[in-house]
Enzyme design. Structure first.
Site, short mmCIF file in Angstrom:
data_model
loop_
_atom_site.label_atom_id
_atom_site.label_comp_id
_atom_site.label_asym_id
_atom_site.label_seq_id
_atom_site.Cartn_x
_atom_site.Cartn_y
_atom_site.Cartn_z
N ASP A 1 -12.12 6.97 3.92
CA ASP A 1 -10.88 6.78 4.68
C ASP A 1 -10.46 5.30 4.69
O ASP A 1 -9.35 4.97 5.07
CB ASP A 1 -11.06 7.30 6.11
N ARG B 1 -7.61 -0.42 1.21
CA ARG B 1 -8.14 -1.71 0.73
C ARG B 1 -8.63 -1.61 -0.71
O ARG B 1 -8.66 -2.61 -1.42
CB ARG B 1 -9.23 -2.20 1.70
N LYS C 1 -10.19 12.87 8.02
CA LYS C 1 -9.69 12.50 9.33
C LYS C 1 -9.70 13.72 10.25
O LYS C 1 -9.43 14.82 9.80
CB LYS C 1 -8.23 12.02 9.23
N GLU D 1 -9.47 3.60 2.30
CA GLU D 1 -9.03 3.70 0.90
C GLU D 1 -7.94 2.68 0.55
O GLU D 1 -7.82 2.26 -0.59
CB GLU D 1 -8.51 5.12 0.62
N LYS E 1 0.87 -1.19 0.00
CA LYS E 1 0.00 0.00 0.00
C LYS E 1 0.89 1.23 0.00
O LYS E 1 1.72 1.41 0.91
CB LYS E 1 -0.90 0.00 1.25
N ASP F 1 -2.66 10.23 3.28
CA ASP F 1 -4.04 9.80 3.53
C ASP F 1 -4.72 10.83 4.42
O ASP F 1 -4.59 10.81 5.64
CB ASP F 1 -4.04 8.42 4.20
N ASP G 1 1.58 6.45 5.38
CA ASP G 1 0.68 5.50 4.75
C ASP G 1 1.27 4.86 3.48
O ASP G 1 0.65 4.03 2.85
CB ASP G 1 -0.66 6.18 4.44
N1 BES Z 1 -4.12 4.68 6.82
C1 BES Z 1 -5.17 4.39 7.69
C2 BES Z 1 -4.80 3.42 8.81
C3 BES Z 1 -3.72 3.83 9.79
C4 BES Z 1 -4.06 4.18 11.08
C5 BES Z 1 -2.40 3.77 9.45
C6 BES Z 1 -3.07 4.51 11.99
C7 BES Z 1 -1.42 4.09 10.36
C8 BES Z 1 -1.75 4.46 11.63
C9 BES Z 1 -6.33 3.77 6.91
O1 BES Z 1 -6.46 4.18 5.60
C10 BES Z 1 -7.58 4.19 7.61
O2 BES Z 1 -7.83 5.35 7.68
N2 BES Z 1 -8.33 3.22 8.13
C11 BES Z 1 -9.53 3.49 8.83
C12 BES Z 1 -10.55 2.47 8.40
C13 BES Z 1 -11.95 2.77 8.86
C14 BES Z 1 -12.49 3.99 8.15
C15 BES Z 1 -12.82 1.57 8.56
C16 BES Z 1 -9.25 3.36 10.34
O3 BES Z 1 -8.47 2.50 10.72
O4 BES Z 1 -9.80 4.14 11.09
ZN ZN Z 2 -4.67 4.75 4.66
ZN ZN Z 3 -7.56 6.00 5.38
#
Ligand code: BES
Ligand code: ZN
Ligand code: ZN
Length: 460
Positions: free
Chosen positions: A308, A312, A238, A310, A226, A231, A249
């Site tokens: 967010d 996946r 966020k 994204e 990824k 992000d 990210d």
């Molecule tokens: N890039 C983030 C995940 C992340 C969190 C990476 C902390 C590094 C440190 C990912 O794209 C994300 O935002 N995931 C969301 C998913 C949710 C919306 C289902 C999350 O984990 O909150």
């Molecule tokens: Zn992300």
């Molecule tokens: Zn994200």
């Protein structure tokens, strides 16, 4: 920093690995005088004897040597000492070197006046065979530190195009071939999910496909990373505290780049394909939105409920692309979920997949490399949580719980039946970037995944 082998120089200083039992009487008395406790990996600077002693209690746990050496380096860093001799048990030499190279890393690119550090050379005494394996450690650590540099770099500097150009440059004089897919090609490949994520960015998306095909390779491995160069969360923006550090990210893509570079330097006899999905998740009038339905490369449709989630979407298309290569093993690395960090803590990689024997192989590589991993098991009850009423699958779960696994199960939708047991998903959201130093890791990017992947590749 320089690493030397069997140097005959006069050394300015010595770093000596001891244990409470083996330490000589004079040093023991000195330690007592200064109230030094013989704790695991604690260091004592004995300036009067021009040496640092590092105490190791559990001689079998090589992580102790890495952590101890990193601490010893920090003691020496600001000094004017130039030549340092290392005295450690033979079985721990590789660990000590790793602790030194990873512990000495610092990221000073954005400082107007970077601290001046006297160049130091460290000497290891070893035979020819040991030297060979130490040289391999150097190659791997250089890759880890390169990955740290990439991940720590800001999104204004590293965006999909500059990342791809850098990958091209880094592989130029190697036996790795590089292919870059720009947006026209991504459209031709029907990578609509990945393109949707990038749509509101002022930068174009890129897919980088690196291939290392040594003669005599018996196995083919695809590594998918990824690579969100930023992000912001997209329209499901966020909150500001969570957005800070999201330059990290791109850690998955950076790790697979680092791993293929190290594998080629080590001359591993495995065919490796590194697929880097590079995009930037931003907001704007052109942004993809909650309520969109995307048609992925695999033709499966995805309902977007949160922009967010994204990573996946990018991985769905990249995993599909990678399966055209018919790999024997398919591993993806991604800073995918905050839920993985909440569940396992900041230091551990979440491991998901269908094949227990493949997960066991990852565990072996984890122990060998010192990178911490924990299995997060799929189960039948979590699977329905990502069902959609209007598309084949939804990009978020209907439950607040189990988010790391439901993200893994989302990816599972894009793994073809024949490849289910070849696939492992590694969620590196915790250890990839930590805003405090730990062990032999500095503040920020750690290069998580590179050493684990190399140990895994070595077993094939
Ligand atoms: N890039 C983030 C995940 C992340 C969190 C990476 C902390 C590094 C440190 C990912 O794209 C994300 O935002 N995931 C969301 C998913 C949710 C919306 C289902 C999350 O984990 O909150
Ligand atoms: Zn992300
Ligand atoms: Zn994200």
């Amino acid at each position: 920093m320089k690493i030397e082998f069997n140097s005959k120089k006069n050394f300015d200083y010595l770093v000596e690995f001891v244990s409470e039992k083996s330490v000589n009487k004079k040093d023991k008395e000195y330690a007592k005088l200064f109230g030094f406790e013989f704790e695991e990996a604690s260091v004592l600077n004995i300036a009067s004897s021009n040496k640092i002693i590092v105490n190791i209690n559990d001689l079998k746990d090589l992580e102790n040597y890495k952590i101890g050496m990193a601490k010893a380096y920090k003691c020496l860093e600001k000094s004017a000492l130039k030549t340092i001799n290392i005295q450690a048990p033979k079985n721990a030499l590789e660990a000590v070197l790793e602790g030194l190279m990873l512990g000495a890393y610092s990221f000073t690119k954005y400082l107007s006046t970077p601290p001046k550090i006297t160049e130091k050379s460290f000497n290891f005494s070893c035979d020819k065979l040991e030297q060979k394996s130490l040289e391999q450690v150097i190659a791997v650590c250089e890759s880890v530190n390169l990955v740290r540099d990439i991940v720590n770099s800001i999104p204004d500097e590293i965006y999909p195009k500059t990342f791809a150009d850098m990958a091209l440059k880094l592989t130029k004089n190697t036996d790795i071939k590089a292919k870059i897919l720009d947006e026209t090609e991504l459209k031709k490949q029907n990578m609509t999910a990945m393109l949707a994520v990038n749509r509101a960015s002022r930068h174009e998306a890129r897919l980088v496909h690196l291939s290392y095909t040594p003669k005599g390779a018996k196995k083919k491995v695809a590594l998918v990373g990824k690579g969100l160069t930023y992000d912001s969360g997209g329209l499901s923006l966020k909150p500001s505290e969570y957005m800070v550090s999201m330059k990290c990210d791109k850690s998955g893509a950076s790790a697979v780049l680092g791993a293929i570079l190290a594998a080629s330097k080590l001359d591993l006899k495995v065919e490796i394909h590194a697929i880097l999905g590079l995009a930037e998740n931003m907001i704007g009038g052109d942004a993809y939105k909650p309520d969109d339905v995307l048609v992925s490369r695999s033709k499966k449709t995805i309902e977007v409920k949160n922009t967010d989630a994204e990573g996946r979407l990018v991985l769905a298309d990249c995993l599909d692309y990678s399966q055209d290569l018919a790999p024997d093993f398919l591993l993806d690395l991604a800073t995918l979920t905050g839920a993985c960090v909440a569940g396992l803590g900041e230091y551990t990689i979440g491991v998901m997949g269908h094949s227990q024997s493949l997960k066991d192989k990852i565990k072996t590589a984890s122990i060998k490399s010192g990178e911490l991993t924990a299995d997060l098991p799929f189960n039948r009850y979590l699977k329905p949580l990502i069902k959609s009423e209007i598309a084949d699958v939804c990009n978020i779960s209907s439950s607040r719980y189990g988010g790391a696994i439901t993200a893994g199960l989302f990816l599972d939708n894009f793994i073809k039946e024949a490849n289910k047991d070849k696939w492992i998903h590694l969620d590196i959201a915790g250890p990839a970037y930590v805003e405090k130093p730990w062990g032999y890791n500095p503040y920020g990017a750690t290069g998580a995944g590179v050493r684990l992947l190399i140990e895994f590749l070595k077993t094939l």
